[in-house]
Structures are given as structure tokens and as C-alpha cells.
Design a protein around this motif. Structure first.
Motif, mmCIF file in Angstrom:
data_model
loop_
_atom_site.group_PDB
_atom_site.id
_atom_site.type_symbol
_atom_site.label_atom_id
_atom_site.label_comp_id
_atom_site.label_asym_id
_atom_site.label_seq_id
_atom_site.Cartn_x
_atom_site.Cartn_y
_atom_site.Cartn_z
ATOM 1 N N ILE A 1 -19.998 23.590 -32.944
ATOM 2 C CA ILE A 1 -18.863 23.437 -32.432
ATOM 3 C C ILE A 1 -17.566 22.130 -33.426
ATOM 4 O O ILE A 1 -15.952 22.407 -33.091
ATOM 5 C CB ILE A 1 -19.062 21.175 -31.487
ATOM 6 C CG1 ILE A 1 -20.250 22.147 -30.284
ATOM 7 C CG2 ILE A 1 -17.882 20.737 -31.058
ATOM 8 C CD1 ILE A 1 -21.049 20.292 -30.175
ATOM 9 N N ASP A 2 -18.333 21.473 -34.517
ATOM 10 C CA ASP A 2 -17.077 21.230 -35.901
ATOM 11 C C ASP A 2 -16.339 22.284 -36.657
ATOM 12 O O ASP A 2 -15.059 22.632 -36.416
ATOM 13 C CB ASP A 2 -17.899 20.612 -36.742
ATOM 14 C CG ASP A 2 -18.328 19.372 -36.421
ATOM 15 O OD1 ASP A 2 -16.861 18.785 -35.292
ATOM 16 O OD2 ASP A 2 -19.259 18.619 -36.788
ATOM 17 N N LEU A 3 -17.685 23.755 -36.521
ATOM 18 C CA LEU A 3 -16.565 24.781 -36.900
ATOM 19 C C LEU A 3 -15.632 25.382 -36.013
ATOM 20 O O LEU A 3 -14.773 25.219 -36.522
ATOM 21 C CB LEU A 3 -17.920 25.824 -37.174
ATOM 22 C CG LEU A 3 -17.565 27.322 -37.535
ATOM 23 C CD1 LEU A 3 -16.594 27.295 -38.823
ATOM 24 C CD2 LEU A 3 -18.466 27.965 -37.863
ATOM 25 N N ALA A 4 -15.993 25.506 -34.576
ATOM 26 C CA ALA A 4 -15.008 25.723 -33.561
ATOM 27 C C ALA A 4 -13.698 25.203 -33.050
ATOM 28 O O ALA A 4 -12.301 26.072 -33.354
ATOM 29 C CB ALA A 4 -15.975 25.474 -32.271
ATOM 30 N N ILE B 1 -25.346 20.524 -23.865
ATOM 31 C CA ILE B 1 -24.677 21.580 -23.828
ATOM 32 C C ILE B 1 -24.980 23.110 -23.863
ATOM 33 O O ILE B 1 -25.474 23.377 -24.351
ATOM 34 C CB ILE B 1 -23.365 21.724 -24.859
ATOM 35 C CG1 ILE B 1 -22.747 19.920 -24.372
ATOM 36 C CG2 ILE B 1 -21.948 22.886 -25.120
ATOM 37 C CD1 ILE B 1 -22.086 19.660 -25.552
ATOM 38 N N THR B 2 -24.227 24.251 -23.550
ATOM 39 C CA THR B 2 -25.072 25.818 -23.469
ATOM 40 C C THR B 2 -24.081 26.709 -23.871
ATOM 41 O O THR B 2 -24.012 27.373 -23.968
ATOM 42 C CB THR B 2 -25.133 25.697 -21.759
ATOM 43 O OG1 THR B 2 -24.658 26.104 -21.195
ATOM 44 C CG2 THR B 2 -26.540 25.505 -21.762
ATOM 45 N N ARG B 3 -22.484 27.105 -24.081
ATOM 46 C CA ARG B 3 -21.580 27.196 -24.091
ATOM 47 C C ARG B 3 -20.252 26.592 -24.273
ATOM 48 O O ARG B 3 -19.740 25.358 -24.205
ATOM 49 C CB ARG B 3 -21.044 28.290 -23.069
ATOM 50 C CG ARG B 3 -20.594 29.047 -23.077
ATOM 51 C CD ARG B 3 -20.137 29.987 -21.883
ATOM 52 N NE ARG B 3 -19.123 31.546 -22.283
ATOM 53 C CZ ARG B 3 -19.910 32.294 -22.618
ATOM 54 N NH1 ARG B 3 -20.601 32.547 -22.734
ATOM 55 N NH2 ARG B 3 -18.657 33.573 -22.727
ATOM 56 N N LEU B 4 -19.475 26.901 -25.571
ATOM 57 C CA LEU B 4 -18.518 26.259 -26.630
ATOM 58 C C LEU B 4 -17.013 27.751 -26.297
ATOM 59 O O LEU B 4 -17.146 28.742 -26.291
ATOM 60 C CB LEU B 4 -18.581 26.368 -27.617
ATOM 61 C CG LEU B 4 -19.333 25.648 -28.555
ATOM 62 C CD1 LEU B 4 -19.653 25.166 -30.130
ATOM 63 C CD2 LEU B 4 -19.785 24.324 -27.385
ATOM 64 N N VAL B 5 -16.405 27.256 -25.368
ATOM 65 C CA VAL B 5 -15.129 27.455 -25.137
ATOM 66 C C VAL B 5 -13.948 27.765 -26.175
ATOM 67 O O VAL B 5 -13.455 26.189 -26.351
ATOM 68 C CB VAL B 5 -14.675 27.850 -23.771
ATOM 69 C CG1 VAL B 5 -13.229 28.925 -23.396
ATOM 70 C CG2 VAL B 5 -15.765 28.252 -22.692
ATOM 71 N N VAL B 6 -13.129 28.795 -26.429
ATOM 72 C CA VAL B 6 -12.463 28.034 -27.527
ATOM 73 C C VAL B 6 -11.094 28.827 -27.345
ATOM 74 O O VAL B 6 -10.649 30.396 -27.393
ATOM 75 C CB VAL B 6 -12.959 28.848 -29.133
ATOM 76 C CG1 VAL B 6 -12.237 28.240 -30.528
ATOM 77 C CG2 VAL B 6 -14.263 28.175 -29.173
ATOM 78 N N PHE B 7 -9.565 27.909 -27.544
ATOM 79 C CA PHE B 7 -8.467 28.603 -27.481
ATOM 80 C C PHE B 7 -8.029 28.676 -29.256
ATOM 81 O O PHE B 7 -7.521 27.356 -29.716
ATOM 82 C CB PHE B 7 -7.880 27.487 -26.909
ATOM 83 C CG PHE B 7 -7.727 28.092 -25.201
ATOM 84 C CD1 PHE B 7 -7.227 29.101 -24.579
ATOM 85 C CD2 PHE B 7 -9.351 27.683 -24.743
ATOM 86 C CE1 PHE B 7 -7.904 29.037 -23.217
ATOM 87 C CE2 PHE B 7 -9.671 27.159 -23.548
ATOM 88 C CZ PHE B 7 -8.598 28.202 -22.289
ATOM 89 N N GLY B 8 -7.913 29.802 -29.829
ATOM 90 C CA GLY B 8 -7.738 29.549 -31.323
ATOM 91 C C GLY B 8 -7.013 31.380 -31.236
ATOM 92 O O GLY B 8 -7.030 32.151 -30.790
#
Length: 213
Positions: free
Chosen positions: A131-134, A206-213
């Protein structure tokens, strides 16, 4: 097309005398100084009130957090019931204010973004690291089946925090007992919320992280 947002509710007097605009309403721009609005009878053009703000702006972390905190304490409404916001409705409205269209449901939103990170089965330590890396690479939404949140980062104590529209959660209460806490608001909370309950903490789920970047 270009739009403007009412970042606070406008009474009829401020909105041309014929209608009111609820907080977070988005309306189309017409030319340089006009807007297009509608009531039950018709569309109409009118001068743009000074309190309406352009939505066109860069998708920066600061801008997203500022826009997100404006929703704190907004009433919860499953599926938009009674004008409230559920978890996916909150993020849809938030990103819509940046002219980014998200799908309506949390499971579909989990497929959006620039890329996604699967954290299902990861330990809590591994999840926090990912999470922190994302978060260093973009705006992060954290998802588990049935719920989605905007990750805010760490507070001064180092706790991982999120903004989300929350109906309720469960917390332990005495030996082998639990209490259902009714929230029904958009809130800021730690990812430890619900730890020790039968539903588990937000972080554990939590199962998934979605990143806007």
C-alpha cells in the motif's frame, strides 16, 4: 464537456433565484460565464455564480485529498438512497469532480485505475508495504468484496488511514461478544477498524489495490 462544481450548497438566491444546488453538484459550463441547469420542467442557461469552481485541474494527491475531505460527514445511503453516498458512490463523485468517470459498483471500480495490485493472501505487513509503495506512485483505492476506500497515507502515529462511506462495523465487546457500531457517514478511519471481530479489520480484508498514477 467542461463543468463546474458547487463545493457548498447554493440557496436559490445564489443560484439565480429559481433553483438550489446541493453540495457537490456538477453542472455543465456554457460559454465563458454561463452554466446549464435543469429542473423538473426544462433546461435553462443562467449566469455562473462566483461560488462555483472549475473541475478541470490536475489529479494530484493534494487536490484529491482536499476534494475527498470535503465529503467527510456526508450521509450514507446504500445505492444513493435518500440522497446519501455509499462507498462506491463516494469515490465515483470524488473522481467525477476531476472529470474521471468511475464505474458505479465497487467491484467494477476495483478494475479501474492505471494498474492494480493483488494483495489477497498477503500478510498484514506485506499489505502495508505494498500500500505504501503504491501510494508513492499515485492515488490508491483499497478494495475488498463489498467495500472500497480511498487510502490517505499514514497519520502522525504511523497508522494507515482511509476515507470511506461506511454504514457500520463490528467491534469486540467483552468475552466472545460483539457490538455493531452504526456509522452511516463518510468518515476517516484507520485500517485497523474492526480488528478482533468476526468480520476482521479493514486491513485484513483488503484484497486489491487500485492505483491512479
Amino acid at each position: 464537456g467542461p463543468r463546474v462544481e458547487a463545493r457548498e450548497a447554493l440557496p436559490p438566491a445564489a443560484a439565480g433565484g429559481a433553483l438550489s444546488l446541493p453540495e457537490h453538484t456538477l453542472v455543465p459550463k456554457r460559454g465563458r460565464n454561463g452554466i446549464l441547469v435543469a429542473n423538473a420542467e426544462r433546461f435553462r442557461e443562467m449566469p455562473r455564480p462566483d461560488t462555483l469552481h472549475d473541475t478541470a485541474r490536475p489529479l494530484t494527491r493534494r487536490a484529491v485529498l482536499q476534494a475527498g475531505f470535503a465529503f467527510v460527514d456526508t450521509a450514507y445511503g446504500l445505492g444513493g438512497a435518500q440522497g446519501g453516498l455509499d462507498c462506491s458512490g463516494l469515490l465515483m463523485d470524488l473522481f467525477d469532480s476531476f472529470d474521471i468517470a468511475l464505474p458505479r459498483f465497487s467491484g467494477w471500480q476495483a478494475e479501474a485505475g492505471s494498474y492494480a495490485v493483488d494483495v489477497q493472501g498477503a500478510s498484514e505487513t506485506e499489505k502495508l508495504q505494498r500500500i505504501d509503495l503504491a501510494a508513492k506512485r499515485g492515488i490508491v483505492m483499497a478494495y475488498f468484496p463489498g467495500h472500497i476506500m480511498l487510502y490517505l497515507g499514514r497519520n502522525q502515529r504511523g497508522d494507515a488511514m482511509a476515507l470511506h462511506a461506511l454504514g457500520e462495523y463490528v467491534q469486540p465487546c467483552g468475552e466472545a461478544r460483539e457490538t455493531v457500531i452504526d456509522v452511516q457517514r463518510t468518515v476517516v478511519s484507520g485500517l485497523d477498524l474492526g480488528r478482533g471481530s468476526s468480520r476482521r479489520s479493514l486491513l485484513e480484508r483488503i484484497t486489491r489495490l487500485v492505483v491512479f498514477g
